[in-house]
Design a protein around this motif. Sequence first.
Motif, short mmCIF file in Angstrom:
data_model
loop_
_atom_site.label_atom_id
_atom_site.label_comp_id
_atom_site.label_asym_id
_atom_site.label_seq_id
_atom_site.Cartn_x
_atom_site.Cartn_y
_atom_site.Cartn_z
N MET A 171 0.84 -1.18 0.00
CA MET A 171 0.00 0.00 0.00
C MET A 171 0.88 1.25 0.00
SD MET A 171 -2.76 1.50 2.74
CE MET A 171 -3.77 0.05 2.70
N LYS A 172 0.66 2.13 -0.95
CA LYS A 172 1.43 3.37 -1.05
C LYS A 172 0.69 4.47 -0.30
CE LYS A 172 3.92 6.20 -4.36
NZ LYS A 172 4.20 6.39 -5.80
N ARG A 173 1.38 5.08 0.69
CA ARG A 173 0.78 6.11 1.54
C ARG A 173 1.31 7.49 1.17
NH1 ARG A 173 -1.18 4.34 6.76
NH2 ARG A 173 -1.43 2.10 6.71
N ILE A 174 0.39 8.41 1.02
CA ILE A 174 0.70 9.79 0.65
C ILE A 174 0.35 10.68 1.83
CG2 ILE A 174 0.28 11.63 -1.03
CD1 ILE A 174 1.36 8.96 -2.26
N LEU A 175 1.20 11.67 2.10
CA LEU A 175 0.99 12.61 3.20
C LEU A 175 1.09 14.03 2.66
CD1 LEU A 175 0.86 13.38 6.26
CD2 LEU A 175 3.34 12.95 6.34
N THR A 176 0.15 14.88 3.06
CA THR A 176 0.21 16.29 2.68
C THR A 176 -0.11 17.15 3.89
OG1 THR A 176 -0.39 17.93 1.00
CG2 THR A 176 -2.18 16.54 1.86
N TYR A 177 0.28 18.41 3.82
CA TYR A 177 0.11 19.36 4.92
C TYR A 177 -0.59 20.61 4.43
CZ TYR A 177 3.49 16.64 7.58
OH TYR A 177 4.11 15.63 8.25
N GLY A 178 -1.35 21.24 5.32
CA GLY A 178 -1.96 22.52 4.99
C GLY A 178 -2.92 22.98 6.07
N THR A 179 -3.36 24.21 5.93
CA THR A 179 -4.35 24.76 6.85
C THR A 179 -5.75 24.37 6.39
OG1 THR A 179 -2.87 26.60 7.35
CG2 THR A 179 -5.19 26.88 7.94
N PHE A 180 -5.99 24.43 5.09
CA PHE A 180 -7.27 24.05 4.49
C PHE A 180 -8.43 24.86 5.06
CE2 PHE A 180 -4.45 20.41 3.98
CZ PHE A 180 -4.50 20.24 2.61
N ASP A 181 -8.18 26.15 5.27
CA ASP A 181 -9.24 27.05 5.70
C ASP A 181 -10.02 27.48 4.46
OD1 ASP A 181 -10.70 28.48 7.56
OD2 ASP A 181 -9.39 30.22 7.49
N LEU A 182 -11.28 27.75 4.59
CA LEU A 182 -12.12 28.13 3.46
C LEU A 182 -11.91 27.15 2.32
CD1 LEU A 182 -11.69 32.03 3.50
CD2 LEU A 182 -13.38 30.64 4.71
N LEU A 183 -12.15 25.89 2.60
CA LEU A 183 -11.94 24.80 1.64
C LEU A 183 -12.50 25.17 0.27
CD1 LEU A 183 -10.77 21.89 1.73
CD2 LEU A 183 -13.09 21.10 2.12
N HIS A 184 -11.66 25.10 -0.76
CA HIS A 184 -12.05 25.53 -2.11
C HIS A 184 -11.55 24.55 -3.17
CE1 HIS A 184 -7.93 26.91 -2.68
NE2 HIS A 184 -8.03 27.68 -1.60
N MET B 269 -1.93 9.46 -6.49
CA MET B 269 -0.54 9.04 -6.45
C MET B 269 -0.32 7.79 -5.59
SD MET B 269 1.22 12.79 -6.12
CE MET B 269 2.91 12.21 -6.33
N GLY B 270 -1.35 7.38 -4.85
CA GLY B 270 -1.18 6.24 -3.96
C GLY B 270 -2.51 5.62 -3.59
N ASP B 271 -2.48 4.86 -2.50
CA ASP B 271 -3.65 4.13 -2.05
C ASP B 271 -4.31 4.75 -0.82
OD1 ASP B 271 -3.20 1.83 -3.88
OD2 ASP B 271 -1.38 1.63 -2.67
N TYR B 272 -3.56 5.51 -0.05
CA TYR B 272 -4.04 6.00 1.25
C TYR B 272 -3.53 7.43 1.42
CZ TYR B 272 -5.28 5.55 6.23
OH TYR B 272 -5.85 5.69 7.47
N LEU B 273 -4.44 8.38 1.63
CA LEU B 273 -4.06 9.79 1.75
C LEU B 273 -4.25 10.27 3.19
CD1 LEU B 273 -3.14 12.49 0.59
CD2 LEU B 273 -5.54 12.93 -0.03
N ILE B 274 -3.15 10.74 3.76
CA ILE B 274 -3.14 11.31 5.10
C ILE B 274 -2.99 12.82 4.94
CG2 ILE B 274 -1.93 11.37 7.32
CD1 ILE B 274 -0.66 8.58 6.17
N VAL B 275 -3.86 13.57 5.58
CA VAL B 275 -3.81 15.03 5.53
C VAL B 275 -3.50 15.55 6.92
CG1 VAL B 275 -5.08 17.15 5.04
CG2 VAL B 275 -5.46 15.12 3.63
N ARG C 84 4.00 5.81 8.19
CA ARG C 84 4.62 5.04 7.12
C ARG C 84 4.33 5.64 5.74
NH1 ARG C 84 1.81 1.38 9.98
NH2 ARG C 84 0.76 0.54 8.16
N ALA C 85 4.49 6.95 5.64
CA ALA C 85 4.25 7.64 4.37
C ALA C 85 5.38 7.35 3.40
CB ALA C 85 4.12 9.14 4.60
N ASP C 86 5.01 7.10 2.16
CA ASP C 86 5.99 6.87 1.11
C ASP C 86 6.35 8.17 0.39
OD1 ASP C 86 6.08 3.87 1.15
OD2 ASP C 86 3.93 4.19 0.84
N VAL C 87 5.36 9.09 0.32
CA VAL C 87 5.54 10.33 -0.41
C VAL C 87 4.87 11.47 0.37
CG1 VAL C 87 5.16 11.55 -2.61
CG2 VAL C 87 5.39 9.07 -2.60
N VAL C 88 5.57 12.59 0.47
CA VAL C 88 4.95 13.83 0.95
C VAL C 88 4.67 14.67 -0.30
CG1 VAL C 88 5.31 16.00 2.20
CG2 VAL C 88 5.96 13.82 3.25
#
Length: 139
Positions: A1-14, A27-33, A86-90
């Motif tokens: 399983m390929k895990r993707i991780l991203t960061y942000g505030t995500f205020d006023l989601l658009h 880009m993968g199978d599992y997205l962590i925010v 266990r993120a593979d990609v940020v």
Amino acid sequence: MKRILTYGTFDLLHWGHIRLLKRAKAMGDYLIVAASTDEFVQHKGARASYHSFEVRKAMLEAVRYVDLVIPEASWEQKAEDVRRYRADVVVMGSDWEGSPRFESLRSVCDVEYLPRTEGVSTSQIRKDLLTEAVTFRAA
């Protein structure tokens, strides 16, 4: 399983946020925010979020591309997040390209930058709403 991780505030989601999350998930199978906590937003010197962390977390959890939302409480936690989840990609927006905050993660995972969505940003939405409010009040 390929895990993707991203960061942000995500205020006023658009639309730009949704596009980033959709492309990151592809880009993968599992997205962590990792969403910035209210305290961290203040620490970064950014304008306070319109929505609280808990509301932003709930909105992100409602997005079908997102599998897990975690709190981002500091700049320094990123390498530990990669290990813990266990993120593979940020994945980050291209405005962060070359930043030592993310380039330093290359020793523990891959780092990818995705182009920003043209014509949309939280800062611009705030400005547009303020201009509209001032114009409406003056009329």
